[in-house]
Write a protein that holds these residues in place. Structure first.
Motif, PDB file in Angstrom:
ATOM      1  N   VAL A 137      15.334   7.913  -5.588  1.00 42.13           N
ATOM      2  CA  VAL A 137      14.783   8.397  -6.863  1.00 42.13           C
ATOM      3  C   VAL A 137      14.167   7.239  -7.639  1.00 42.13           C
ATOM      4  CG1 VAL A 137      15.376   9.365  -9.117  1.00 42.13           C
ATOM      5  CG2 VAL A 137      16.305  10.391  -7.038  1.00 42.13           C
ATOM      6  N   GLN A 138      14.871   6.120  -7.712  1.00 34.82           N
ATOM      7  CA  GLN A 138      14.344   4.951  -8.427  1.00 34.82           C
ATOM      8  C   GLN A 138      13.038   4.481  -7.814  1.00 34.82           C
ATOM      9  OE1 GLN A 138      17.089   1.640  -8.717  1.00 34.82           O
ATOM     10  NE2 GLN A 138      15.429   0.177  -9.055  1.00 34.82           N
ATOM     11  N   MET A 139      12.974   4.445  -6.482  1.00 34.15           N
ATOM     12  CA  MET A 139      11.768   4.007  -5.779  1.00 34.15           C
ATOM     13  C   MET A 139      10.597   4.925  -6.071  1.00 34.15           C
ATOM     14  SD  MET A 139      11.166   3.731  -1.661  1.00 34.15           S
ATOM     15  CE  MET A 139      12.839   3.158  -1.434  1.00 34.15           C
ATOM     16  N   MET A 140      10.833   6.242  -6.003  1.00 32.22           N
ATOM     17  CA  MET A 140       9.756   7.210  -6.218  1.00 32.22           C
ATOM     18  C   MET A 140       9.213   7.139  -7.650  1.00 32.22           C
ATOM     19  SD  MET A 140       9.132   8.873  -3.373  1.00 32.22           S
ATOM     20  CE  MET A 140       9.570   7.480  -2.322  1.00 32.22           C
ATOM     21  N   VAL A 141      10.106   7.070  -8.625  1.00 31.27           N
ATOM     22  CA  VAL A 141       9.682   7.009 -10.026  1.00 31.27           C
ATOM     23  C   VAL A 141       8.910   5.725 -10.292  1.00 31.27           C
ATOM     24  CG1 VAL A 141      10.466   6.892 -12.420  1.00 31.27           C
ATOM     25  CG2 VAL A 141      11.555   8.492 -10.833  1.00 31.27           C
ATOM     26  N   MET A 142       9.453   4.602  -9.823  1.00 30.11           N
ATOM     27  CA  MET A 142       8.800   3.313 -10.047  1.00 30.11           C
ATOM     28  C   MET A 142       7.415   3.282  -9.423  1.00 30.11           C
ATOM     29  SD  MET A 142       8.936   0.160 -11.230  1.00 30.11           S
ATOM     30  CE  MET A 142      10.610  -0.509 -11.386  1.00 30.11           C
ATOM     31  N   ASP A 143       7.304   3.714  -8.164  1.00 31.82           N
ATOM     32  CA  ASP A 143       6.019   3.642  -7.468  1.00 31.82           C
ATOM     33  C   ASP A 143       5.007   4.635  -8.033  1.00 31.82           C
ATOM     34  OD1 ASP A 143       7.020   1.643  -5.916  1.00 31.82           O
ATOM     35  OD2 ASP A 143       7.313   2.847  -4.117  1.00 31.82           O
ATOM     36  N   LEU A 178      -1.545   4.527   5.668  1.00 35.22           N
ATOM     37  CA  LEU A 178      -0.713   5.655   6.074  1.00 35.22           C
ATOM     38  C   LEU A 178       0.774   5.387   5.875  1.00 35.22           C
ATOM     39  CD1 LEU A 178      -0.316   8.405   7.376  1.00 35.22           C
ATOM     40  CD2 LEU A 178      -0.605   7.349   9.616  1.00 35.22           C
ATOM     41  N   GLU A 179       1.208   4.174   6.152  1.00 33.70           N
ATOM     42  CA  GLU A 179       2.623   3.834   6.053  1.00 33.70           C
ATOM     43  C   GLU A 179       3.042   3.482   4.625  1.00 33.70           C
ATOM     44  OE1 GLU A 179       2.916   1.852  10.542  1.00 33.70           O
ATOM     45  OE2 GLU A 179       3.167   0.605   8.771  1.00 33.70           O
ATOM     46  N   ASN A 180       2.097   3.476   3.716  1.00 34.67           N
ATOM     47  CA  ASN A 180       2.343   2.968   2.370  1.00 34.67           C
ATOM     48  C   ASN A 180       2.129   4.068   1.328  1.00 34.67           C
ATOM     49  OD1 ASN A 180       3.172   0.442   1.255  1.00 34.67           O
ATOM     50  ND2 ASN A 180       1.180   0.209   0.288  1.00 34.67           N
ATOM     51  N   GLN A 181       2.787   5.203   1.539  1.00 32.34           N
ATOM     52  CA  GLN A 181       2.539   6.383   0.724  1.00 32.34           C
ATOM     53  C   GLN A 181       3.817   6.933   0.104  1.00 32.34           C
ATOM     54  OE1 GLN A 181      -0.638   7.673   0.221  1.00 32.34           O
ATOM     55  NE2 GLN A 181      -1.351   5.906   1.394  1.00 32.34           N
ATOM     56  N   ILE A 182       3.642   7.666  -0.999  1.00 30.75           N
ATOM     57  CA  ILE A 182       4.686   8.555  -1.510  1.00 30.75           C
ATOM     58  C   ILE A 182       4.119   9.962  -1.486  1.00 30.75           C
ATOM     59  CG2 ILE A 182       5.804   6.811  -2.967  1.00 30.75           C
ATOM     60  CD1 ILE A 182       4.412   8.094  -5.394  1.00 30.75           C
ATOM     61  N   PRO A 183       4.957  10.996  -1.414  1.00 31.34           N
ATOM     62  CA  PRO A 183       4.435  12.374  -1.388  1.00 31.34           C
ATOM     63  C   PRO A 183       3.568  12.671  -2.608  1.00 31.34           C
ATOM     64  CG  PRO A 183       6.760  12.337  -0.811  1.00 31.34           C
ATOM     65  CD  PRO A 183       6.424  10.952  -1.284  1.00 31.34           C
ATOM     66  N   PHE A 184       2.501  13.396  -2.394  1.00 36.68           N
ATOM     67  CA  PHE A 184       1.566  13.694  -3.478  1.00 36.68           C
ATOM     68  C   PHE A 184       2.221  14.504  -4.587  1.00 36.68           C
ATOM     69  CE2 PHE A 184      -2.094  15.572  -5.597  1.00 36.68           C
ATOM     70  CZ  PHE A 184      -2.999  14.533  -5.609  1.00 36.68           C
TER      71      PHE A 184
END
Length: 449
Positions: A137-143, A178-184
Motif C-alpha cells: 500500500v505504501q509503495m502504490m500510494v507513494m509511486d 514494462l517492468e516499471n509499472q503500477i496498475p492504471f
C-alpha cells in the motif's frame, strides 16, 4: 441410525480421507506454471506487469531496466535508483501541498482506497517478491503520487530548455518500461481523490498525454480522440499502446511472411517514399503508424509515418513489443511496424534513402547504427500478425511487374554511380555524333551523284 449404517458412514469417511492423503503433492514449479496458464486464459486474472522474458531481455537488457526511477515492486531497491527514491518524499510533499485538506486526511483516503484493492493489485503482477499489505500500500500510494506530481510539473515547465530537460525525458521513458509499472486503476483512484477535485487540473488522460509525447518517436502528435475509450488500460505503457491501435480492426490473416523489399530495391524500380504528415489527411491517417502503397499519382509512392530514430525510439519499441508478445489480449500493431521497418531498412543504404525522403530522422550518428538497431529490435520476436499485408502485396505486385523490373535493371547497370551515368551520357552523345556524321556523308554522296 443403526450400527451397520454408522459403520458404513464411518468407512466412507475414512476412504475419503485416505484418497485425499494419497493425492500427489505438486512441485512448486508446476504450481507456478499452472497458475500462469490460468492467468493467461482469463483476462480478468491476466498479470499485465511482469519481467520481460530472457530471450528478449538478453538482446538489450538496458532497454527494460529503469535508469532514474523505480516504479512498482519489480525494481524496488536497486542501488542506482536510490537517489530518486529519496527524492520521492519531496514530490509527495509538493503533491500534498497542492491538494485541498490536511496531509493526514489526504493520505488516509489514499491509503484506504488502495488497501481495499490489495488483492487486485497483487494479481496484476507476475513474479513479484512477497510484500506485506502495508509495504505494498505504501509503495502504490507513494509511486502514484510521484507520477501525478511529475507529470503535473511537466505541464508547468512546458518545452523550455534547461539542464533538467534530458533528465525529465529520461524519467518519462522510465515510466513506460514494462517492468516499471503500477496498475492504471491505482493511478486513476489517487487522481480522483486528489487532482480531480481541483478545477485547475486537466483530466488524467490529458496529463498523461503530455508525458507520452516526450517518448512518442513519431512526429505526428498523439490525440486523445484516437483512444478506444472502451476501458482503462492496464498501465501507462498500455495507455501508450492504445494510441498505436487501429480502431475496430481485426487481425489480418497471413499464412507466411510477406516478401521483403528494401527501400533501395523499391527505389530502383521507381517507388518514392513520402511521410504521412506532409500530405492531406485521408482514411489512412486514422492510424498513426499507417503505411499505404499508392499508384494513383504519376509515380508509385509508399506513404509512411515520419519517425525519429534514437535511443528512446529503441526503448519505447522494445517495451511495446514485449508487451504485445506476452500479453494475450493485446494485438501486435507495434510488432508489425517494427517488422515492416526491418524489411525496409535492412542496410545503411536503405536508411540513407529513407532519410533523403524525409521519412526518418536519424540521431544515432551513422546509418549503420540505425540499420543495426532496427534489425536487432526484431531479433527473437514472434511474427504473429502483419497489419501492412495489403500494402506489401501491392508493392510486391508492382516490383514484380515487367516495366518496373526493366527500370530497376537499367538503374543498377547504368545509373548506380555518377560515373556510370556520365559514361552512358558520353556514349549516347558519341553515338548521336556518329549518326549525324553518317547522315551528312550520305547526303553529300547523294548530291555528288
Amino acid at each position: 441410525m443403526s450400527n451397520k449404517e454408522g459403520s458404513s458412514s464411518h468407512a466412507v469417511s475414512q476412504q475419503e480421507i485416505h484418497v485425499e492423503e494419497r493425492e500427489p503433492i505438486l512441485p512448486r514449479t508446476v504450481k507456478i506454471l499452472l497458475d500462469f496458464v490460468d492467468r493467461r486464459q482469463d483476462k480478468d486474472k491476466f498479470s499485465s506487469i511482469f519481467e520481460v522474458p530472457r530471450r528478449l531481455r538478453e538482446v538489450n537488457p538496458s532497454s527494460f531496466t529503469p535508469r532514474v526511477v523505480s516504479i512498482g515492486p519489480l525494481h524496488k531497491g536497486r542501488e542506482n535508483l536510490k537517489l530518486m527514491e529519496d527524492k520521492k518524499a519531496s514530490f509527495l510533499h509538493e503533491f500534498l501541498t497542492g491538494v485541498p485538506g490536511s496531509r493526514e486526511e489526504t493520505l488516509k483516503k489514499c491509503d484506504e482506497q488502495v488497501r481495499g484493492s490489495v488483492d487486485k493489485i497483487r494479481r496484476c503482477y507476475f513474479g513479484m517478491k512477497p510484500y506485506s499489505e502495508d509495504e505494498l500500500v505504501q509503495m502504490m500510494v507513494m509511486d502514484a503520487c510521484f507520477i501525478l506530481q511529475f507529470i503535473d510539473n511537466l505541464s508547468k515547465s512546458g518545452d523550455q530548455h534547461s539542464e533538467n530537460r534530458l533528465r525529465s525525458r529520461s524519467v518519462a521513458l522510465d515510466l513506460v518500461l514494462l517492468e516499471n509499472q503500477i496498475p492504471f486503476f491505482v493511478l486513476r483512484d489517487i487522481y480522483e481523490l486528489t487532482f480531480k477535485t481541483l478545477e485547475s487540473k486537466p483530466s488524467l488522460n490529458t496529463m498523461l498525454l503530455n508525458l507520452l509525447e516526450r517518448v512518442n518517436p513519431f512526429f505526428e502528435k498523439l490525440k486523445v480522440e484516437d483512444l478506444s475509450g472502451e476501458e482503462d488500460p492496464y498501465h501507462i505503457l498500455g495507455f501508450l499502446h492504445d494510441f498505436y491501435q487501429i480502431k475496430n480492426s481485426k487481425p489480418p490473416g497471413i499464412e507466411e511472411l510477406p516478401r521483403a523489399h528494401s527501400a533501395v530495391e523499391l527505389h530502383e524500380v521507381g517507388v518514392r517514399f513520402r511521410p504521412n504528415e506532409n500530405e492531406t489527411p485521408n482514411e489512412n491517417r486514422t492510424w498513426i503508424m499507417a503505411m499505404a502503397f499508392e499508384q494513383s499519382s504519376h509515380k508509385p509512392t509508399l506513404r509512411m509515418p515520419k519517425v525519429l530514430i534514437d535511443n528512446f525510439f529503441e526503448v519505447a519499441l522494445r517495451n511495446l513489443i514485449a508487451y504485445e508478445q506476452y500479453s494475450t489480449p493485446v494485438r501486435n500493431y507495434v510488432t508489425s511496424y517494427a517488422m515492416a521497418m526491418d524489411m525496409l531498412a535492412a542496410t545503411p543504404a536503405d536508411i540513407a534513402r529513407l532519410g533523403k525522403s524525409g521519412v526518418i530522422v536519424n540521431h544515432l550518428g551513422s546509418n549503420e547504427k540505425a540499420s543495426n538497431m532496427i534489425s536487432s529490435i526484431c531479433k527473437d520476436v514472434t511474427f504473429l500478425d502483419f497489419y501492412y499485408i495489403e500494402s506489401w502485396n501491392e508493392a510486391k505486385k508492382y516490383y514484380d511487374s515487367y516495366w518496373s523490373k526493366n527500370i530497376g535493371v537499367l538503374k543498377r547497370k547504368y545509373f548506380s554511380t555518377p560515373w556510370k551515368a556520365i559514361a552512358l551520357l558520353a556514349g549516347i552523345i558519341l553515338f548521336l555524333i556518329a549518326v549525324v556524321q553518317f547522315v551528312f556523308r550520305v547526303i553529300k554522296f547523294t548530291s555528288l551523284r
